[in-house]
Motif scaffolding. Structure first.
Motif, PDB file in Angstrom:
ATOM      1  N   UNK A 152       4.194 -59.389  81.871  1.00  0.00           N
ATOM      2  CA  UNK A 152       3.204 -58.941  82.852  1.00  0.00           C
ATOM      3  C   UNK A 152       3.569 -57.574  83.417  1.00  0.00           C
ATOM      4  N   UNK A 153       4.833 -57.340  83.653  1.00  0.00           N
ATOM      5  CA  UNK A 153       5.282 -56.063  84.204  1.00  0.00           C
ATOM      6  C   UNK A 153       5.189 -54.950  83.174  1.00  0.00           C
ATOM      7  N   UNK A 154       5.395 -55.268  81.892  1.00  0.00           N
ATOM      8  CA  UNK A 154       5.374 -54.231  80.869  1.00  0.00           C
ATOM      9  C   UNK A 154       3.961 -53.913  80.390  1.00  0.00           C
ATOM     10  N   UNK A 155       2.998 -54.738  80.710  1.00  0.00           N
ATOM     11  CA  UNK A 155       1.616 -54.529  80.299  1.00  0.00           C
ATOM     12  C   UNK A 155       1.045 -53.317  81.040  1.00  0.00           C
ATOM     13  N   UNK A 156       0.257 -52.513  80.317  1.00  0.00           N
ATOM     14  CA  UNK A 156      -0.375 -51.349  80.955  1.00  0.00           C
ATOM     15  C   UNK A 156      -1.635 -51.793  81.674  1.00  0.00           C
TER      16      UNK A 156
END
Length: 106
Positions: free
Chosen positions: A87-91
């Protein structure tokens, strides 16, 4: 009779700091000329309203914490720390994953 060098030190320091004093004196703004009572009308200052910095203060209230066991179970259901990392790495352009079987093993 010669004067030892260390007796000349205050004189030498005074000569070295003289340009600093001159520069400081010239950097001061010129004093404003006082207005004579007959030439200019007296300026009336607007009253100043007092506003306390603590006016909108809300005292600390202890928040009720949730059950840690339920929180750990919820994290395990969604896939653990890996789900949060994805979720954090998703743009911003990527849509969120469907809420279906997240984290379920095949």
């Amino acid at each position: 009779m010669t004067i030892p060098c260390f007796f000349k030190l205050p004189q030498q320091l005074a000569l070295l700091t003289l340009p600093l004093w001159v520069a400081a004196a010239h950097s001061q703004p010129a004093p404003a000329a006082p207005a004579s009572a007959g030439n200019a009308p007296a300026a009336v200052a607007a009253p100043v309203a007092f506003q306390s910095a603590l006016e909108g203060y809300k005292p600390y209230t202890d928040e009720k914490t949730g059950n840690w066991k339920e929180a750990n179970d919820a994290v395990a259901r969604i896939g653990g720390w890996r789900a949060y990392a994805k979720e954090a790495s998703r743009t911003e352009a990527e849509p969120p994953a469907p809420a279906g079987n997240r984290g379920a093993k095949p």
